[in-house]
Each structure stands twice: as structure tokens, then as C-alpha cells.
Write a protein that holds these residues in place. Structure first.
Motif, mmCIF file in Angstrom:
data_model
loop_
_atom_site.group_PDB
_atom_site.id
_atom_site.type_symbol
_atom_site.label_atom_id
_atom_site.label_comp_id
_atom_site.label_asym_id
_atom_site.label_seq_id
_atom_site.Cartn_x
_atom_site.Cartn_y
_atom_site.Cartn_z
ATOM 1 N N VAL A 68 71.035 95.965 38.633
ATOM 2 C CA VAL A 68 70.570 94.719 38.020
ATOM 3 C C VAL A 68 71.678 93.683 38.183
ATOM 4 O O VAL A 68 72.810 93.902 37.763
ATOM 5 C CB VAL A 68 70.256 94.925 36.516
ATOM 6 N N VAL A 69 71.336 92.564 38.816
ATOM 7 C CA VAL A 69 72.301 91.491 39.031
ATOM 8 C C VAL A 69 71.889 90.285 38.189
ATOM 9 O O VAL A 69 70.770 89.782 38.329
ATOM 10 C CB VAL A 69 72.398 91.088 40.518
ATOM 11 N N VAL A 70 72.772 89.862 37.310
ATOM 12 C CA VAL A 70 72.504 88.730 36.425
ATOM 13 C C VAL A 70 73.182 87.491 37.009
ATOM 14 O O VAL A 70 74.403 87.473 37.196
ATOM 15 C CB VAL A 70 73.036 88.998 34.996
ATOM 16 N N ILE A 71 72.392 86.480 37.285
ATOM 17 C CA ILE A 71 72.919 85.223 37.821
ATOM 18 C C ILE A 71 73.195 84.301 36.646
ATOM 19 O O ILE A 71 72.288 83.744 36.040
ATOM 20 C CB ILE A 71 71.926 84.583 38.803
ATOM 21 N N GLY A 72 74.459 84.159 36.314
ATOM 22 C CA GLY A 72 74.853 83.360 35.162
ATOM 23 C C GLY A 72 75.484 84.222 34.090
ATOM 24 O O GLY A 72 74.852 85.142 33.571
ATOM 25 N N ASN A 73 76.747 83.942 33.780
ATOM 26 C CA ASN A 73 77.447 84.710 32.755
ATOM 27 C C ASN A 73 77.732 83.830 31.544
ATOM 28 O O ASN A 73 78.830 83.815 31.003
ATOM 29 C CB ASN A 73 78.753 85.298 33.322
ATOM 30 N N LEU B 66 75.228 97.252 36.554
ATOM 31 C CA LEU B 66 75.151 95.818 36.290
ATOM 32 C C LEU B 66 76.218 95.047 37.056
ATOM 33 O O LEU B 66 77.359 95.506 37.205
ATOM 34 C CB LEU B 66 75.331 95.545 34.798
ATOM 35 N N ALA B 67 75.832 93.859 37.506
ATOM 36 C CA ALA B 67 76.773 92.916 38.115
ATOM 37 C C ALA B 67 76.359 91.521 37.677
ATOM 38 O O ALA B 67 75.185 91.274 37.375
ATOM 39 C CB ALA B 67 76.755 93.030 39.634
ATOM 40 N N THR B 68 77.312 90.605 37.626
ATOM 41 C CA THR B 68 76.977 89.242 37.208
ATOM 42 C C THR B 68 77.811 88.206 37.950
ATOM 43 O O THR B 68 79.016 88.397 38.155
ATOM 44 C CB THR B 68 77.153 89.073 35.684
ATOM 45 N N GLU C 202 80.289 94.724 37.128
ATOM 46 C CA GLU C 202 80.987 93.963 38.161
ATOM 47 C C GLU C 202 80.885 92.472 37.811
ATOM 48 O O GLU C 202 79.788 91.946 37.630
ATOM 49 C CB GLU C 202 80.366 94.214 39.535
ATOM 50 N N LEU C 203 82.026 91.815 37.720
ATOM 51 C CA LEU C 203 82.065 90.405 37.338
ATOM 52 C C LEU C 203 82.644 89.590 38.476
ATOM 53 O O LEU C 203 83.772 89.827 38.916
ATOM 54 C CB LEU C 203 82.926 90.233 36.078
ATOM 55 N N TYR D 215 70.427 93.943 45.253
ATOM 56 C CA TYR D 215 69.893 94.107 43.900
ATOM 57 C C TYR D 215 68.561 94.832 43.933
ATOM 58 O O TYR D 215 67.852 94.814 44.944
ATOM 59 C CB TYR D 215 69.713 92.748 43.222
ATOM 60 N N ASP D 216 68.242 95.479 42.858
ATOM 61 C CA ASP D 216 66.890 95.985 42.611
ATOM 62 C C ASP D 216 66.143 95.031 41.696
ATOM 63 O O ASP D 216 64.939 94.818 41.835
ATOM 64 C CB ASP D 216 66.947 97.381 41.987
ATOM 65 N N VAL D 217 66.870 94.483 40.713
ATOM 66 C CA VAL D 217 66.304 93.498 39.792
ATOM 67 C C VAL D 217 67.286 92.341 39.685
ATOM 68 O O VAL D 217 68.484 92.546 39.467
ATOM 69 C CB VAL D 217 66.071 94.100 38.389
ATOM 70 N N ALA D 218 66.801 91.124 39.858
ATOM 71 C CA ALA D 218 67.631 89.930 39.708
ATOM 72 C C ALA D 218 67.188 89.177 38.461
ATOM 73 O O ALA D 218 66.006 88.917 38.270
ATOM 74 C CB ALA D 218 67.509 89.016 40.932
#
Length: 323
Positions: free
Chosen positions: A67-72, A95-97, A144-145, A171-174
Motif C-alpha cells: 500500500v503506497v500512500v501519496i501524501g504524508n 506500507l510506503a509513503t 518506507e518514507l 503498488y497493489d493499492v494506492a
């Protein structure tokens, strides 16, 4: 007794928690989800633990998903905390962001309080900052940041996200939790040195440096809403005369009426701030007297606000904050 600011912060945290919990559950609800935008709603309730457990096993039944989060920012960070909590027993996702700023998530609601200590760690959401802008939380939780790296594109076919640095992350989920951005009205002269927005710690640091380097004595804050009032107080905390410029006939026109406005203005003026309502800002005047919107024609620093109101004189200021 709970103050209005404490109540506002409490309500903000409650709404944020509900939004992030519900967003995490929605991410877990279906294998078919490949990209997702964190919603903003007043009517989200946290799902039951049974439904969350079922959703988790459905999405992560096979290999761990990335899961990659765009925006921290604040919402992106809370979302990750909720997702980690929901999957902690089976380690079924990684997780990565991406974080555009030079430091990990912090509380923007408390941004004005930065002037009290000027220590970013007082605003952090995950513990004291290290020299590189990280906190121990990310390594401790296997996240991962990517600091100083704005996500610029998503390839939904190859399922990769590319950062401004050129980094490509599969990513699998963005999850898009990019938040808001400061809107600057198309006022001629908005390009001039001395015109700032009010959103990040870097914005505040830039203002402080400009005030010191240019011996700024007077500044205007465009906008008399909640954020504008916060910005005006921040300007005053720099030992700069602060003018609040509001287009509407009253401050906080979406929250209070004329009576509330009158009481609020009284309190604000007791603090030494100046209020100008019904102000129609026409241009930001440069120190060379020009009002051009062309930076190549004139890039002189700001020296005044000019209004289209009849019989209003220019307001001499050496800095403008758009809120």
C-alpha cells in the motif's frame, strides 16, 4: 474549562480519526481496489471489528500487498496508523509513503504555536525529529518514507508511482491523501518578493527570514477566516504590525453573524491587530510603484496594497500572507 481553540482541535481530531478509520476499512474491503482517495465527510462511522477482520482476510488472503500512500500529511499519517493497527496480527501488507516536505507528518492545526519554541518536534505526530526529518516511528513500523519527493504520476497499467526524484515504486493499492493547497487569488503583483502563503513550517521559516532580512514593520493577511486569523496572530508574533484584509463585510462570515463579528473584532484589536472588512484588493504595489502582473516587467518587492474601494488609500505593507 474547554477553550474554543481546544474544542476546535478536539473536533478536528475526532473527525480525522473517523475519516481515517473508515478509509482504512474501505481499502481492506475489496481486492479490486487499486487506487483510493481518502474521503472527507461528516457522516462516517467506524466499522465493527468483525467487518474489519473479514475485510482484512479478503484483501490480504495471499501475498502481502504493498500500500503506497501519496501524501504524508495529517490524514495520510492517521490512515497508516489505522491500517497498521488493523493488520498487525498477520503482517499482511507493507506500507510506503511519499512526502513532499523535508520532514515527516506534523500537526498543521497547531502551526501558529511553532513561534513559541520554533522547534518542529513540538508539532510532530510520530515523535521527535531526527536530523534528516524522519522519526523512529517509520522504521519501527516498517514504513518506507520518501521525504522531499512529491509523487508526480501514477501508471495504473504497470501499477507504479513515480516521484519527482525519478523514484518508481510499485503498488497493489494506492491511497491519495494529498490534502489541500493554498489558493492565491489572481491579484496583480502576487509574484512579488514578500508575498507568502501560510501552510507549512517552511512557509513560516521563509516569512521569519524575510522579516529579518528586510526589516519588515507592517504586513497584511489576505483572508479573515479561521486560518487568516491564525496567520494574523503569527505575523503579530514576529513583532510586525498585522492587518487583516477581508473581502466580506464581517470576519468569519460562514461561522458568525454581525454581533459575533463585533465582539471578535474588539478582542482582535485589543491584541494590537488591525481589521479591514469589505476590502476589495486591486493589486500588490511594488516598491517601484508598479502594479504589473508580469514578473519580467517588474519584480520589485511589495510595498503596499491598493484597493478598488472608493476613497480608500493604499495600505503600506512590506509583506503579504495569503491565507
Amino acid at each position: 474549562m474547554t477553550t474554543s481553540r481546544q474544542f476546535k482541535n478536539l473536533r478536528h481530531r475526532q473527525c480525522q480519526a473517523m475519516i481515517c478509520a473508515a478509509s482504512a476499512s474501505l481499502i481492506l474491503s475489496s481486492l479490486s481496489v487499486t487506487s483510493f482517495t481518502v474521503p472527507v465527510s461528516k457522516h462516517i462511522t467506524r466499522p465493527s471489528s468483525d467487518s474489519l477482520s473479514s475485510s482484512t482476510s479478503s484483501l490480504f488472503a495471499e501475498d502481502p500487498k504493498k500500500v503506497v500512500v501519496i501524501g504524508n500529511g495529517m490524514v495520510g499519517q492517521r490512515f497508516m496508523e489505522n491500517l497498521i493497527d488493523l493488520t498487525k496480527d498477520d503482517n499482511s501488507c507493507t506500507l510506503a509513503t511519499f512526502c513532499e516536505e523535508p520532514r515527516a507528518a506534523y500537526n498543521r492545526v497547531k502551526l501558529t504555536s511553532y513561534f513559541e519554541t520554533r522547534d518542529p518536534s513540538d508539532l510532530t505526530m510520530t515523535g521527535p525529529y531526527e536530523k534528516d526529518g524522519r522519526t523512529a516511528w517509520y522504521e519501527d513500523n516498517g514504513v518506507e518514507l520518501y521525504l522531499n519527493d512529491k509523487a508526480v504520476s501514477i501508471d495504473t497499467e504497470s501499477k507504479t508511482i513515480t516521484g519527482e526524484s525519478g523514484r518508481e515504486i510499485p503498488y497493489d493499492v494506492a491511497v491519495m491523501a494529498t490534502g489541500s493547497y493554498p489558493f492565491v487569488p489572481p491579484i496583480p503583483g502576487r509574484h512579488r518578493p514578500g508575498v507568502f502563503v501560510y501552510r507549512t513550517i517552511e512557509d513560516l521559516e521563509a516569512m521569519l527570514a524575510y522579516v529579518k532580512e528586510n526589516n519588515v514593520k507592517s504586513a497584511a493577511v489576505i483572508g479573515g477566516g479561521l486560518l487568516g486569523l491564525e496567520a494574523a496572530k503569527a505575523v503579530a508574533d514576529m513583532d510586525v504590525t498585522s492587518h487583516i484584509i477581508e473581502f466580506a463585510p464581517i470576519l468569519m462570515c460562514r461561522q458568525i453573524d454581525q454581533g459575533g463579528h463585533d465582539a471578535l473584532v474588539g478582542k482582535i484589536e485589543e491584541m494590537g491587530l488591525h481589521v479591514h472588512c469589505g476590502a476589495r484588493t486591486e493589486s500588490f504595489v511594488g516598491s517601484d510603484g508598479t502594479t504589473t502582473d508580469d514578473a519580467e516587467e517588474s519584480n520589485a518587492p511589495i510595498s503596499a496594497l491598493r484597493f478598488s474601494n472608493e476613497d480608500w488609500d493604499d495600505l503600506p505593507v512590506e509583506m503579504v500572507v495569503v491565507s
